[in-house]
Design a protein around this motif. Structure first.
Motif, PDB file in Angstrom:
ATOM      1  N   PRO A 125      -5.931 -41.276 -14.661  1.00 44.11           N
ATOM      2  CA  PRO A 125      -5.276 -39.973 -14.668  1.00 44.11           C
ATOM      3  C   PRO A 125      -5.968 -38.628 -15.087  1.00 44.11           C
ATOM      4  O   PRO A 125      -6.545 -38.680 -16.233  1.00 44.11           O
ATOM      5  CB  PRO A 125      -4.361 -40.230 -15.789  1.00 44.11           C
ATOM      6  N   LEU A 126      -6.059 -37.588 -14.128  1.00 44.64           N
ATOM      7  CA  LEU A 126      -6.690 -36.300 -14.449  1.00 44.64           C
ATOM      8  C   LEU A 126      -6.228 -35.156 -14.107  1.00 44.64           C
ATOM      9  O   LEU A 126      -5.188 -35.302 -13.017  1.00 44.64           O
ATOM     10  CB  LEU A 126      -8.276 -36.533 -13.505  1.00 44.64           C
ATOM     11  N   LEU A 127      -6.235 -34.205 -14.713  1.00 42.78           N
ATOM     12  CA  LEU A 127      -5.854 -32.815 -14.095  1.00 42.78           C
ATOM     13  C   LEU A 127      -7.217 -31.830 -14.070  1.00 42.78           C
ATOM     14  O   LEU A 127      -7.732 -31.512 -15.221  1.00 42.78           O
ATOM     15  CB  LEU A 127      -4.773 -32.000 -15.070  1.00 42.78           C
ATOM     16  N   ILE A 128      -7.621 -31.502 -13.057  1.00 41.96           N
ATOM     17  CA  ILE A 128      -8.833 -30.749 -12.845  1.00 41.96           C
ATOM     18  C   ILE A 128      -8.359 -29.327 -11.773  1.00 41.96           C
ATOM     19  O   ILE A 128      -7.791 -29.679 -10.695  1.00 41.96           O
ATOM     20  CB  ILE A 128      -9.852 -31.404 -12.051  1.00 41.96           C
ATOM     21  N   LEU A 129      -8.637 -28.268 -12.347  1.00 39.75           N
ATOM     22  CA  LEU A 129      -8.327 -27.199 -11.794  1.00 39.75           C
ATOM     23  C   LEU A 129      -9.544 -26.265 -11.694  1.00 39.75           C
ATOM     24  O   LEU A 129     -10.352 -26.327 -12.644  1.00 39.75           O
ATOM     25  CB  LEU A 129      -7.153 -26.498 -12.440  1.00 39.75           C
ATOM     26  N   ARG A 130      -9.437 -25.241 -10.756  1.00 37.21           N
ATOM     27  CA  ARG A 130     -10.343 -24.129 -10.525  1.00 37.21           C
ATOM     28  C   ARG A 130      -9.755 -22.782 -10.649  1.00 37.21           C
ATOM     29  O   ARG A 130      -8.762 -22.751  -9.774  1.00 37.21           O
ATOM     30  CB  ARG A 130     -11.193 -24.370  -9.221  1.00 37.21           C
ATOM     31  N   ILE A 161     -13.258 -20.171 -14.069  1.00 35.02           N
ATOM     32  CA  ILE A 161     -13.041 -21.374 -14.945  1.00 35.02           C
ATOM     33  C   ILE A 161     -12.824 -22.442 -14.257  1.00 35.02           C
ATOM     34  O   ILE A 161     -12.043 -22.941 -13.357  1.00 35.02           O
ATOM     35  CB  ILE A 161     -11.785 -20.895 -15.871  1.00 35.02           C
ATOM     36  N   LEU A 162     -13.567 -23.601 -14.786  1.00 30.56           N
ATOM     37  CA  LEU A 162     -13.213 -24.943 -14.560  1.00 30.56           C
ATOM     38  C   LEU A 162     -12.482 -25.709 -15.644  1.00 30.56           C
ATOM     39  O   LEU A 162     -12.978 -25.724 -16.834  1.00 30.56           O
ATOM     40  CB  LEU A 162     -14.473 -25.711 -14.165  1.00 30.56           C
ATOM     41  N   PHE A 163     -11.350 -26.143 -15.241  1.00 27.04           N
ATOM     42  CA  PHE A 163     -10.446 -26.792 -16.137  1.00 27.04           C
ATOM     43  C   PHE A 163     -10.316 -28.300 -15.957  1.00 27.04           C
ATOM     44  O   PHE A 163     -10.261 -28.652 -15.041  1.00 27.04           O
ATOM     45  CB  PHE A 163      -9.126 -26.235 -16.055  1.00 27.04           C
ATOM     46  N   LEU A 164     -10.756 -29.027 -17.081  1.00 27.07           N
ATOM     47  CA  LEU A 164     -10.936 -30.662 -16.823  1.00 27.07           C
ATOM     48  C   LEU A 164     -10.099 -31.166 -18.010  1.00 27.07           C
ATOM     49  O   LEU A 164     -10.224 -30.827 -19.278  1.00 27.07           O
ATOM     50  CB  LEU A 164     -12.377 -30.999 -17.144  1.00 27.07           C
ATOM     51  N   ALA A 165      -9.507 -31.973 -17.458  1.00 27.11           N
ATOM     52  CA  ALA A 165      -8.258 -32.651 -18.614  1.00 27.11           C
ATOM     53  C   ALA A 165      -8.156 -34.145 -17.959  1.00 27.11           C
ATOM     54  O   ALA A 165      -8.238 -34.243 -16.836  1.00 27.11           O
ATOM     55  CB  ALA A 165      -6.981 -31.992 -18.626  1.00 27.11           C
ATOM     56  N   GLY A 166      -8.163 -35.052 -18.942  1.00 26.90           N
ATOM     57  CA  GLY A 166      -8.047 -36.469 -18.491  1.00 26.90           C
ATOM     58  C   GLY A 166      -7.550 -37.341 -19.789  1.00 26.90           C
ATOM     59  O   GLY A 166      -8.101 -37.085 -20.853  1.00 26.90           O
ATOM     60  N   GLU A 167      -7.066 -38.602 -19.234  1.00 34.61           N
ATOM     61  CA  GLU A 167      -6.665 -39.474 -20.248  1.00 34.61           C
ATOM     62  C   GLU A 167      -7.979 -40.308 -20.566  1.00 34.61           C
ATOM     63  O   GLU A 167      -8.717 -40.754 -19.635  1.00 34.61           O
ATOM     64  CB  GLU A 167      -5.601 -40.479 -19.718  1.00 34.61           C
ATOM     65  N   PRO A 168      -8.241 -40.432 -22.021  1.00 33.61           N
ATOM     66  CA  PRO A 168      -9.289 -40.896 -22.463  1.00 33.61           C
ATOM     67  C   PRO A 168      -9.355 -42.493 -22.339  1.00 33.61           C
ATOM     68  O   PRO A 168      -8.241 -43.044 -22.208  1.00 33.61           O
ATOM     69  CB  PRO A 168      -9.375 -40.824 -23.781  1.00 33.61           C
ATOM     70  N   ILE A 169     -10.511 -42.954 -21.915  1.00 33.60           N
ATOM     71  CA  ILE A 169     -10.879 -44.360 -21.592  1.00 33.60           C
ATOM     72  C   ILE A 169     -10.964 -45.258 -22.806  1.00 33.60           C
ATOM     73  O   ILE A 169     -10.616 -46.366 -22.823  1.00 33.60           O
ATOM     74  CB  ILE A 169     -11.856 -44.410 -20.492  1.00 33.60           C
ATOM     75  N   ASP A 170     -11.592 -44.570 -23.904  1.00 30.40           N
ATOM     76  CA  ASP A 170     -11.782 -45.354 -25.102  1.00 30.40           C
ATOM     77  C   ASP A 170     -12.257 -46.617 -24.845  1.00 30.40           C
ATOM     78  O   ASP A 170     -11.891 -47.687 -25.582  1.00 30.40           O
ATOM     79  CB  ASP A 170     -10.323 -45.369 -25.948  1.00 30.40           C
ATOM     80  N   GLU A 171     -13.661 -46.797 -24.141  1.00 25.30           N
ATOM     81  CA  GLU A 171     -14.491 -47.908 -24.094  1.00 25.30           C
ATOM     82  C   GLU A 171     -15.869 -47.745 -24.488  1.00 25.30           C
ATOM     83  O   GLU A 171     -16.020 -46.443 -24.486  1.00 25.30           O
ATOM     84  CB  GLU A 171     -14.186 -48.360 -22.813  1.00 25.30           C
ATOM     85  N   GLU A 172     -16.583 -48.887 -24.803  1.00 25.95           N
ATOM     86  CA  GLU A 172     -17.951 -48.353 -25.091  1.00 25.95           C
ATOM     87  C   GLU A 172     -18.592 -48.081 -23.869  1.00 25.95           C
ATOM     88  O   GLU A 172     -18.247 -48.289 -22.603  1.00 25.95           O
ATOM     89  CB  GLU A 172     -18.497 -49.753 -25.864  1.00 25.95           C
ATOM     90  N   VAL A 173     -19.650 -47.098 -24.227  1.00 31.15           N
ATOM     91  CA  VAL A 173     -20.592 -46.479 -23.003  1.00 31.15           C
ATOM     92  C   VAL A 173     -21.837 -46.749 -23.074  1.00 31.15           C
ATOM     93  O   VAL A 173     -22.296 -46.530 -24.418  1.00 31.15           O
ATOM     94  CB  VAL A 173     -20.019 -44.923 -22.785  1.00 31.15           C
ATOM     95  N   SER A 174     -22.566 -47.180 -22.031  1.00 29.74           N
ATOM     96  CA  SER A 174     -23.752 -47.562 -22.163  1.00 29.74           C
ATOM     97  C   SER A 174     -24.549 -47.077 -20.874  1.00 29.74           C
ATOM     98  O   SER A 174     -23.913 -47.522 -19.798  1.00 29.74           O
ATOM     99  CB  SER A 174     -24.199 -49.052 -22.160  1.00 29.74           C
ATOM    100  N   MET A 175     -25.350 -45.902 -21.170  1.00 29.34           N
ATOM    101  CA  MET A 175     -25.752 -45.131 -19.901  1.00 29.34           C
ATOM    102  C   MET A 175     -27.264 -45.210 -19.794  1.00 29.34           C
ATOM    103  O   MET A 175     -28.124 -45.334 -20.825  1.00 29.34           O
ATOM    104  CB  MET A 175     -25.367 -43.734 -20.143  1.00 29.34           C
TER     105      MET A 175
END
Length: 287
Positions: free
Chosen positions: A177-182, A243-257
């Protein structure tokens, strides 16, 4: 509508990415990520007439475990990948790729870049994928400007990329789930944006100056991370701005990059490196 407050303002410092200059508001020492958004790069350059566009930009490279997304503000991007996708997205368009289990791709200036003035301006973000989608089949979605729905108000326009803004739904099919607007706003215009209550939100201001209700003035080349304490945000442009508008439901998991791989554990990253070396992410030979 109760406006969210600003958690922090992140200035987009100049960073050298393997010879490519970009502005990067996050990640920084202050903030690792704004879950689910891992990174934002704002890049502006002029392609010299002496350079073959087919040799400029970013050559073939792999990704796994996230969605690299490119917003084209000026010029264009020629995308090719190991799944045989081959397309050019021009100014006002969006290039969305879910890397999933692994893919090779390249991003070059289009062959007609000089005819369009030679200027490239893009923003690339990395959107994390949850564990259940990290090994899904890769998917590429090119979206041209004319295919992007626009909501117009007094002195502003909003391109809806994914998610819903008012009665308009963006055409990009995101895996989370995301909301991305320009947004493009003229000086004096005001725009209200409702935000789902559990979405983490960040606004990146490419240029100009705005006033965020409840906070104050924000200049271009800054990102504003919002708290989870309101129903939306209200923006008033003090100068012409994008403006770049970025909103999203957090995943809340460990991240290894590591480099172009975003997984949950270091072991999974090591496996991604091995799979890439064994050619399991495909082969891309540019024409």
């Amino acid at each position: 509508m109760k406006n969210r407050t600003v958690a922090r303002l992140l200035y987009a410092e100049d960073v050298d990415m393997n010879g490519t200059p970009v502005r990067q508001p996050f990640p920084t020492e202050q903030v690792d990520q704004i879950d689910p958004f891992l990174m934002l790069h704002h890049h502006v350059t002029t392609i010299s007439p002496d350079i073959n566009p087919g040799k400029a930009g970013i050559g073939p490279h792999p990704h796994r475990g996230f969605s690299p997304v490119t917003f084209i503000y000026k010029g264009g991007v020629h995308h090719r990948d190991s799944r045989r996708n081959n397309s050019i997205v021009y100014e006002g368009g969006t290039k969305w790729m879910d890397a999933g289990m692994g893919i090779m791709h390249s991003e070059r200036p289009p062959h007609d870049i000089q005819e369009r003035g030679g200027v490239q301006e893009i923003i690339q973000i990395w959107v994390n994928l949850p564990r259940k989608y990290k090994m899904t089949q890769p998917n590429y979605q090119p979206l041209q400007k004319e295919e992007t729905p626009v909501v117009k108000g007094e002195g502003y326009e909003v391109q809806v990329i994914t998610g819903r803004f008012g009665d308009v739904k963006g055409p990009i099919r995101a895996l989370t789930p995301l909301l991305i607007l320009r947004l493009t706003m003229k000086a004096g215009a005001t725009c209200e944006i409702p935000i789902p209550e559990n979405y983490n939100t960040v606004l990146y201001f490419l240029d100009g100056q705005v006033s965020l209700q409840g906070y104050g003035l924000v200049d271009g080349h800054n990102a504003a991370e919002l708290n989870l304490d309101g129903e939306g945000c209200t923006i008033t442009a003090k100068q012409d701005t994008r403006i770049l508008f970025l909103a999203g439901e957090p995943i809340d998991e460990e991240v290894s990059m590591y480099g172009p791989f975003v997984m949950n554990t270091q072991l999974e990253v090591m496996q991604a490196m091995r799979d890439y070396q064994l050619g399991k992410m495909g082969i891309l030979i540019e024409d």
